[in-house]
Design an enzyme around this catalytic site. Structure first.
Site, PDB file in Angstrom:
ATOM      1  N   HIS A  98       6.905   7.943  -0.066  1.00 55.52           N
ATOM      2  CA  HIS A  98       5.739   8.255  -0.746  1.00 55.52           C
ATOM      3  C   HIS A  98       6.079   9.026  -1.954  1.00 55.52           C
ATOM      4  CE1 HIS A  98       3.144   7.901   2.918  1.00 55.52           C
ATOM      5  NE2 HIS A  98       4.053   7.819   3.524  1.00 55.52           N
ATOM      6  N   CYS A 139       4.034   2.664   1.655  1.00 55.60           N
ATOM      7  CA  CYS A 139       4.296   2.830   3.147  1.00 55.60           C
ATOM      8  C   CYS A 139       3.562   1.603   4.078  1.00 55.60           C
ATOM      9  CB  CYS A 139       3.740   4.078   3.598  1.00 55.60           C
ATOM     10  SG  CYS A 139       4.534   4.504   5.312  1.00 55.60           S
ATOM     11  N   GLU A 170       3.813  10.127  -3.847  1.00 52.27           N
ATOM     12  CA  GLU A 170       2.870  11.384  -4.210  1.00 52.27           C
ATOM     13  C   GLU A 170       2.968  12.662  -3.708  1.00 52.27           C
ATOM     14  OE1 GLU A 170       2.620   8.845  -2.091  1.00 52.27           O
ATOM     15  OE2 GLU A 170       1.545   9.418  -0.219  1.00 52.27           O
TER      16      GLU A 170
END
Lengths: 241, 250
Positions: free
Chosen positions: A167, A79, A169
């Site tokens: 993202h 990001c 994660e």
């Protein structure tokens, strides 16, 4: 020195989550603020640049000097981290016409890219950004796109530097752990041997060296943290605790 | 204590019940209660630590999230929580600090604990507040109130284990309310205490929903509590989520 993945934190709410995911792969990783590099870089296998509430266009946005690591070690920008890679190389990052928050799908995946290899075309990824990458230098090759984001994933030619706009994660990126595994295991070459057993063994050794014959006192409240601390110290120094 | 002795730890038990209860006598304000307990803990620890000669180090159970907070992007936070074990240890002790868990997240601490041979039942216990039952007895504390709440909590938690619900909730406990209500037991009218049962589901404690425990279980446990714990004639169940409520009552 222990194999380590360093996460440079730009203040994202998800930074700790990246660390959790990397550790789920039995690879040790440590978080440092972008403006406070660790002094000891031995054992460092790769670096992840986190997201950030800042925009690279902000005056006071974090602009760390990456000269010591970029091109020398594998780097993954997530990001803001990805946008910073583009911005600091003379590319263009601008506010998106539509703010992009939530689900998106990787309609294009370059399977030759070691970061994305094995991810399925159309896989869901989680976006959370107001800026978008418009233009990047010629050496930045697009390796993954969604219908709205051309630069969803890229690699810089000639170095092990990668960027992703989404993202990996979070829970809503189901193949995110696969991507992180590609990075830390296949690209950084970590051995995945950071287990509780190894932690106990190496910590006991370190404590012995550090404490020698000294006496240590601990307030044992009966909670899990102080109990585990007591057990570790007991194993290292016995009755000196 | 028995558990620690069995693990062959060099541990000194201090019974400071009176010291805590004397300090807390007649105090009903939750913030004051917390402060008194924190201070008493340090006083007791300090007294005992002074009896041991030649100490060079103070060990702490600090874990990774606290470390990250203290070196965050915004710089060292001015309001870092001091670990409740040793918060504000007197300056003159001048001990060096050793924190062997300062690179671990909570679930990793649990895994290491298991590796070190700690009992899984112990490792996977629900979170328990630093100030203990003091924040689950609304108002001032007395020995009788503590006894009563321990008895209630014991029945509730044992029931959760028996019905295989304990590990399905994040945290469960009983709260003793400063309220009495009218009841009827046999032919007699009673005027006794109300306890609230709380159980929540959560992944991290930051947000939580009240647990939808089976009615059958709630009926059984409520019955058990009222029949077995003298002084309680009413049990209520807390159906508030966090936010806007909190998990604990104080």
């Amino acid at each position: 020195m222990q194999e380590t993945i360093l996460i440079l934190d730009f203040g994202s709410q998800y930074t700790q989550l990246i660390a959790r995911r990397v550790r789920e792969l039995n690879v040790f990783c440590d978080i440092h603020p972008y403006n406070n590099f660790p002094k000891d870089l031995s054992g460092l296998k790769g670096v992840i640049l986190s997201g950030s509430p800042f925009s690279v266009r902000d005056q006071n946005a974090p602009f760390p000097d990456l000269a010591g690591i970029k091109g020398k070690l594998p780097v993954l920008g997530v990001c803001y981290g990805a946008q910073y890679l583009v911005h600091s190389s003379g590319g263009e990052v601008a506010p998106s016409k539509i703010r992009e928050y939530g689900r998106a799908n990787l309609g294009f995946i370059d399977q030759r890219c070691r970061l994305l290899r094995g991810m399925s075309t159309g896989t869901q990824v989680w976006m959370s950004h107001a800026d978008t990458i418009l233009k990047a230098p010629a050496s930045f090759k697009i390796t993954g796109s969604t219908s709205d984001v051309e630069y969803a994933a890229f690699k810089i030619e000639g170095e092990e530097t990668y960027g992703i706009q989404f993202h990996p994660e979070v829970y809503h990126t189901p193949e995110g752990l696969h991507l992180l595994k590609n990075f830390v295991v296949n690209i950084c070459g970590c051995k995945q041997d950071w287990t509780p057993e190894l932690f106990v063994e190496s910590t006991v050794k370190e404590l012995k060296a550090k404490l020698g014959n000294d006496k240590v006192v601990l307030g044992l409240s009966g909670g899990v943290d102080s109990s585990v601390t007591a057990m570790l110290l007991n194993r290292a120094i016995g009755k000196n605790l | 204590m028995e558990r620690y002795k069995k693990l062959e730890l060099n541990v000194i038990g201090v019974d400071a019940r009176d010291q805590f209860l004397d300090a807390l006598k007649g105090v009903a304000d939750p913030e004051k209660k917390r402060k008194i307990i924190g201070k008493t803990f340090i006083d007791v620890f300090d007294q005992e630590a002074h009896k041991i000669q030649g100490i060079a180090w103070l060990a702490q159970g600090t874990i990774y999230p606290d470390v990250i907070e203290s070196r965050s992007v915004k710089g060292p936070s001015a309001t870092i929580k001091s670990h409740h074990n040793v918060g504000g240890l007197p300056e003159y002790m001048k001990l060096k600090i050793v924190e062997p868990l300062n690179f671990l997240f909570k679930d990793e601490v649990r895994k290491v604990g298991l590796t070190l041979g700690l009992d899984p039942e112990f490792i996977n216990r629900h979170p328990f507040p630093g100030p203990g039952l003091a924040v689950r007895i609304i108002g001032d504390l007395t020995r009788e109130k503590i006894r009563l709440l321990q008895d209630v909590d014991d029945i509730y938690i044992a029931g959760l284990r028996k019905y295989d619900l304990y590990h399905k909730v994040w945290q469960a406990f009983a709260v003793l309310l400063p309220v009495q209500s009218v009841g009827v037991m046999g032919d007699e009218r009673t005027y006794e205490n109300v306890v609230a049962l709380r159980a929540v589901t959560s992944t991290d404690g930051m947000t939580a929903d009240w647990a939808h425990l089976p009615h059958e279980f709630l009926a059984k446990v409520s019955n058990d509590i009222i029949n077995k714990v003298k002084g309680v004639n009413r049990v209520v169940y807390d159906i508030s989520s966090k936010p806007p409520a909190t998990i604990e009552w104080e």
